[in-house]
Every structure is written in structure tokens, then in C-alpha cells.
Motif scaffolding. Structure first.
Motif, PDB file in Angstrom:
ATOM      1  N   VAL A  63     -25.355 -41.678  16.015  1.00 57.80           N
ATOM      2  CA  VAL A  63     -24.574 -40.806  17.116  1.00 57.80           C
ATOM      3  C   VAL A  63     -24.255 -39.978  16.230  1.00 57.80           C
ATOM      4  CG1 VAL A  63     -22.976 -40.788  18.857  1.00 57.80           C
ATOM      5  CG2 VAL A  63     -24.274 -42.985  18.556  1.00 57.80           C
ATOM      6  N   PHE A  64     -24.271 -38.685  16.787  1.00 62.27           N
ATOM      7  CA  PHE A  64     -23.689 -37.308  16.114  1.00 62.27           C
ATOM      8  C   PHE A  64     -22.916 -36.633  17.077  1.00 62.27           C
ATOM      9  CE2 PHE A  64     -27.592 -38.577  14.048  1.00 62.27           C
ATOM     10  CZ  PHE A  64     -27.356 -38.408  12.580  1.00 62.27           C
ATOM     11  N   PHE A  65     -21.671 -36.351  16.612  1.00 60.70           N
ATOM     12  CA  PHE A  65     -20.813 -35.481  17.588  1.00 60.70           C
ATOM     13  C   PHE A  65     -20.829 -34.284  17.329  1.00 60.70           C
ATOM     14  CE2 PHE A  65     -19.485 -39.849  17.844  1.00 60.70           C
ATOM     15  CZ  PHE A  65     -19.092 -39.976  19.578  1.00 60.70           C
ATOM     16  N   ASP A  66     -20.908 -33.042  18.136  1.00 64.20           N
ATOM     17  CA  ASP A  66     -20.880 -31.947  18.020  1.00 64.20           C
ATOM     18  C   ASP A  66     -19.650 -31.387  18.319  1.00 64.20           C
ATOM     19  OD1 ASP A  66     -21.244 -29.195  17.727  1.00 64.20           O
ATOM     20  OD2 ASP A  66     -23.399 -29.093  18.535  1.00 64.20           O
ATOM     21  N   PHE A  67     -18.605 -30.980  17.588  1.00 65.98           N
ATOM     22  CA  PHE A  67     -17.150 -30.640  17.743  1.00 65.98           C
ATOM     23  C   PHE A  67     -17.213 -29.157  18.218  1.00 65.98           C
ATOM     24  CE2 PHE A  67     -16.780 -34.566  15.255  1.00 65.98           C
ATOM     25  CZ  PHE A  67     -15.726 -35.051  16.049  1.00 65.98           C
ATOM     26  N   ARG A  68     -18.460 -28.532  18.180  1.00 63.99           N
ATOM     27  CA  ARG A  68     -18.304 -27.268  18.871  1.00 63.99           C
ATOM     28  C   ARG A  68     -18.509 -27.133  20.478  1.00 63.99           C
ATOM     29  NH1 ARG A  68     -23.410 -25.127  15.357  1.00 63.99           N
ATOM     30  NH2 ARG A  68     -23.823 -27.280  15.838  1.00 63.99           N
ATOM     31  N   ILE A  69     -18.631 -28.277  21.086  1.00 65.09           N
ATOM     32  CA  ILE A  69     -18.779 -28.618  22.357  1.00 65.09           C
ATOM     33  C   ILE A  69     -17.467 -29.188  22.845  1.00 65.09           C
ATOM     34  CG2 ILE A  69     -20.149 -29.437  24.440  1.00 65.09           C
ATOM     35  CD1 ILE A  69     -21.498 -27.221  22.627  1.00 65.09           C
ATOM     36  N   SER A  70     -16.542 -28.740  23.690  1.00 66.15           N
ATOM     37  CA  SER A  70     -15.487 -29.319  24.045  1.00 66.15           C
ATOM     38  C   SER A  70     -14.774 -29.942  22.911  1.00 66.15           C
ATOM     39  CB  SER A  70     -15.667 -30.526  25.089  1.00 66.15           C
ATOM     40  OG  SER A  70     -16.568 -29.899  26.269  1.00 66.15           O
ATOM     41  N   GLY A  71     -14.831 -29.526  21.948  1.00 66.00           N
ATOM     42  CA  GLY A  71     -13.885 -30.013  20.627  1.00 66.00           C
ATOM     43  C   GLY A  71     -14.026 -31.531  20.593  1.00 66.00           C
ATOM     44  N   GLY A  72     -15.302 -31.761  20.585  1.00 68.37           N
ATOM     45  CA  GLY A  72     -15.778 -33.122  20.600  1.00 68.37           C
ATOM     46  C   GLY A  72     -15.121 -34.321  21.348  1.00 68.37           C
ATOM     47  N   SER A  73     -14.572 -33.946  22.605  1.00 69.44           N
ATOM     48  CA  SER A  73     -13.731 -34.880  23.464  1.00 69.44           C
ATOM     49  C   SER A  73     -14.684 -35.734  23.952  1.00 69.44           C
ATOM     50  CB  SER A  73     -12.959 -34.125  24.396  1.00 69.44           C
ATOM     51  OG  SER A  73     -13.942 -33.244  25.501  1.00 69.44           O
ATOM     52  N   LEU A  74     -14.209 -36.940  24.526  1.00 70.36           N
ATOM     53  CA  LEU A  74     -15.197 -37.830  24.791  1.00 70.36           C
ATOM     54  C   LEU A  74     -14.799 -38.281  26.458  1.00 70.36           C
ATOM     55  CD1 LEU A  74     -17.670 -39.467  23.776  1.00 70.36           C
ATOM     56  CD2 LEU A  74     -16.131 -41.164  23.202  1.00 70.36           C
ATOM     57  N   GLY A  75     -15.603 -37.804  27.626  1.00 64.67           N
ATOM     58  CA  GLY A  75     -15.331 -37.931  28.792  1.00 64.67           C
ATOM     59  C   GLY A  75     -15.753 -39.326  29.094  1.00 64.67           C
ATOM     60  N   LYS A  76     -15.650 -39.698  30.626  1.00 65.46           N
ATOM     61  CA  LYS A  76     -16.325 -40.804  31.117  1.00 65.46           C
ATOM     62  C   LYS A  76     -17.701 -40.937  31.005  1.00 65.46           C
ATOM     63  CE  LYS A  76     -16.444 -43.543  35.362  1.00 65.46           C
ATOM     64  NZ  LYS A  76     -17.309 -44.483  34.760  1.00 65.46           N
ATOM     65  N   GLU A  77     -18.464 -39.873  31.254  1.00 61.61           N
ATOM     66  CA  GLU A  77     -19.787 -39.918  31.386  1.00 61.61           C
ATOM     67  C   GLU A  77     -20.339 -40.047  30.061  1.00 61.61           C
ATOM     68  OE1 GLU A  77     -23.392 -36.675  32.003  1.00 61.61           O
ATOM     69  OE2 GLU A  77     -21.743 -36.635  33.442  1.00 61.61           O
ATOM     70  N   ASN A  78     -19.878 -39.426  29.056  1.00 64.78           N
ATOM     71  CA  ASN A  78     -20.151 -39.527  27.511  1.00 64.78           C
ATOM     72  C   ASN A  78     -19.870 -40.967  27.050  1.00 64.78           C
ATOM     73  OD1 ASN A  78     -21.621 -37.279  27.149  1.00 64.78           O
ATOM     74  ND2 ASN A  78     -19.776 -35.997  26.104  1.00 64.78           N
ATOM     75  N   SER A  79     -18.637 -41.517  27.328  1.00 64.55           N
ATOM     76  CA  SER A  79     -18.327 -42.926  26.966  1.00 64.55           C
ATOM     77  C   SER A  79     -19.421 -43.683  27.605  1.00 64.55           C
ATOM     78  CB  SER A  79     -17.053 -43.079  27.750  1.00 64.55           C
ATOM     79  OG  SER A  79     -15.844 -42.202  27.294  1.00 64.55           O
ATOM     80  N   ASP A  80     -19.796 -43.686  29.140  1.00 66.29           N
ATOM     81  CA  ASP A  80     -20.616 -44.630  29.707  1.00 66.29           C
ATOM     82  C   ASP A  80     -22.030 -44.356  28.962  1.00 66.29           C
ATOM     83  OD1 ASP A  80     -19.050 -45.238  31.575  1.00 66.29           O
ATOM     84  OD2 ASP A  80     -19.615 -44.007  32.979  1.00 66.29           O
TER      85      ASP A  80
END
Length: 95
Positions: A63-80
Motif C-alpha cells: 500500500v502506497f500513500f500519496d500525501f499530495r492528496i488530502s495530506g495523506g489523511s485516511l477517511g472512512k471510505e479509504n479505511s474500509d
């Protein structure tokens, strides 16, 4: 399931080219949101779950996180989606 697998190539999308140093050339599978009509940093909402090959045989989930999108925040949809991806990788016994 909170996502769908989309087969693509590391060369097909510019934002995936950075992964070519990790994965063997060829097709990879990206676990995208159900609502995604295309693959882009924005449609993946900053989280890029990938299954690809390292070497000739070994299939690996990462899993790779792109911190350019929403500062790398992890909302409910992404967590699911992340939890579903990990569950699928575990069921398929993919490290």
C-alpha cells in the motif's frame, strides 16, 4: 467489498511509474474504489493498494500513500478499502 481490482501496467499511468523500482515490469492490480471510473491519484484518493510481482514468482501486496492528496489523511471510505485489501491479501495468502 469496498473496492475493485483494476489490472494495469506500471507504464500506463505516470503516477505508478515510481513503483517500477519495486515491482517487476508487467501487469499489476490496483485496488480502486468502486466509484472510480479511471485510475488517477485523485480517483484513488491518495491511497494506492497494489498487488504485483517482485522477481519472477513472488506476488506481493503493498500500500502506497500519496500525501499530495488530502495530506495523506485516511477517511472512512479509504479505511474500509484498506481493511478490505488487507483481508483479501490475507485470504489469498499474499505477503
Amino acid at each position: 467489498m469496498s473496492g475493485k481490482f483494476v489490472s494495469t501496467s506500471l507504464k500506463e499511468h505516470r503516477f505508478l511509474k515510481t513503483l517500477s523500482g519495486i515491482f517487476t515490469e508487467g501487469d499489476i492490480e490496483v485496488f480502486a474504489p468502486e466509484s472510480a471510473s479511471d485510475l488517477s491519484r485523485i480517483s484513488l484518493d491518495g491511497i494506492v493498494p497494489v498487488i504485483g510481482r517482485v522477481g519472477t514468482r513472488t506476488q506481493v501486496a503493498a500500500v502506497f500513500f500519496d500525501f499530495r492528496i488530502s495530506g495523506g489523511s485516511l477517511g472512512k471510505e479509504n479505511s474500509d478499502r484498506l481493511a478490505a485489501f488487507i483481508r483479501i491479501a490475507d485470504e489469498k495468502r499474499i505477503p
